[in-house]
Design a protein around this motif. Structure first.
Motif: not given
Length: 234
Positions: A91-101
């Motif tokens: 997130i700090r480096v720019g992720a606009q969404f996070i997908a987790s298994p």
């Protein structure tokens, strides 16, 4: 990329739903990933998931690619995120969404604190219920080839507000993708079906671009057809 540049969650969900296809990809060669992103943009697909690689280069690669994604006009997120520490770094480096298994409350909290879309993997209705309790508004249905479209129908019936994204075993075949949209999915997550290992190994970008183009056009046509049919039936 600064967090102040993050697009709104609603706009992001609209982008993913409009695309109807969430492509994911990872490669040790950063130029290969960039080429895939350029192909996606040429095919008018403007959302992309970079799957986490388990070494220190992953974050550095993502940070550089996030800047390229911004230049291309692509919304980029990080996938296969396993804990809050990973989530926060991406997130700090720019992720606009996070997908987790899997379901992880600490990952949900990290996304919530940063106003970032969290897409957890769910394999049961109990998983879906827990995900919504932790604030999820989008879920991955995995493994899609085991659970099938009927499971998506169940989820949509119980939680019509959720964005369902089947993943795993989803192919670009018209009848396969069509069955997911007919069941109520708003998007399908595709990786190897678009970027086969054989094509990537020999860098056959022309063939890969053809695959992506036809898959994306097929997705748009199927979604449009299903929406028209449902509108007429109503």
């Amino acid at each position: 990329m600064h967090r102040s540049e993050t697009i709104t969650l609603q706009k992001l969900k609209s982008t993913i739903s409009r695309n109807g296809m969430l492509p994911f990809f990872n490669h040790q060669n950063i130029d290969c990933v960039l080429e895939v992103m350029k192909i996606l943009k040429r095919c008018e697909c403007d959302v992309f998931e970079f799957t986490h690689q388990r070494d220190a280069r992953g974050i550095r690669m993502f940070a550089w690619l996030a800047d390229r994604a911004k230049e291309l006009g692509i919304t980029m997120g990080a996938g296969t995120i396993l804990d809050a520490s990973q989530a926060n770094r991406y997130i700090r480096v720019g992720a606009q969404f996070i997908a987790s298994p899997f379901l992880h409350e600490d990952v949900a909290q990290a996304c919530h604190d940063n106003d970032v879309l969290w897409i957890p993997g769910c394999t049961t209705l109990a998983d879906v219920q827990q995900a919504t309790a932790w604030g999820a508004t989008a879920v991955m249905i995995i493994p899609g080839n085991i659970l099938g479209p009927d499971f998506v129908k169940q989820v949509v019936t119980i939680h019509p507000e959720l964005m369902c994204i089947p993943s795993g075993g989803v192919t670009v075949a018209k009848n396969n993708i069509g069955s997911w949209f007919d069941a109520g999915a708003l998007c399908v997550r595709l990786g190897d079906a678009l970027f086969t290992r054989e094509d990537v190994a020999v860098k056959d970008w022309g063939k890969i671009e053809s695959n992506v183009f036809h898959a994306f056009q097929g997705v748009k046509q199927l979604k449009s057809s299903i929406l028209r049919t449902k509108s007429i039936s109503i």
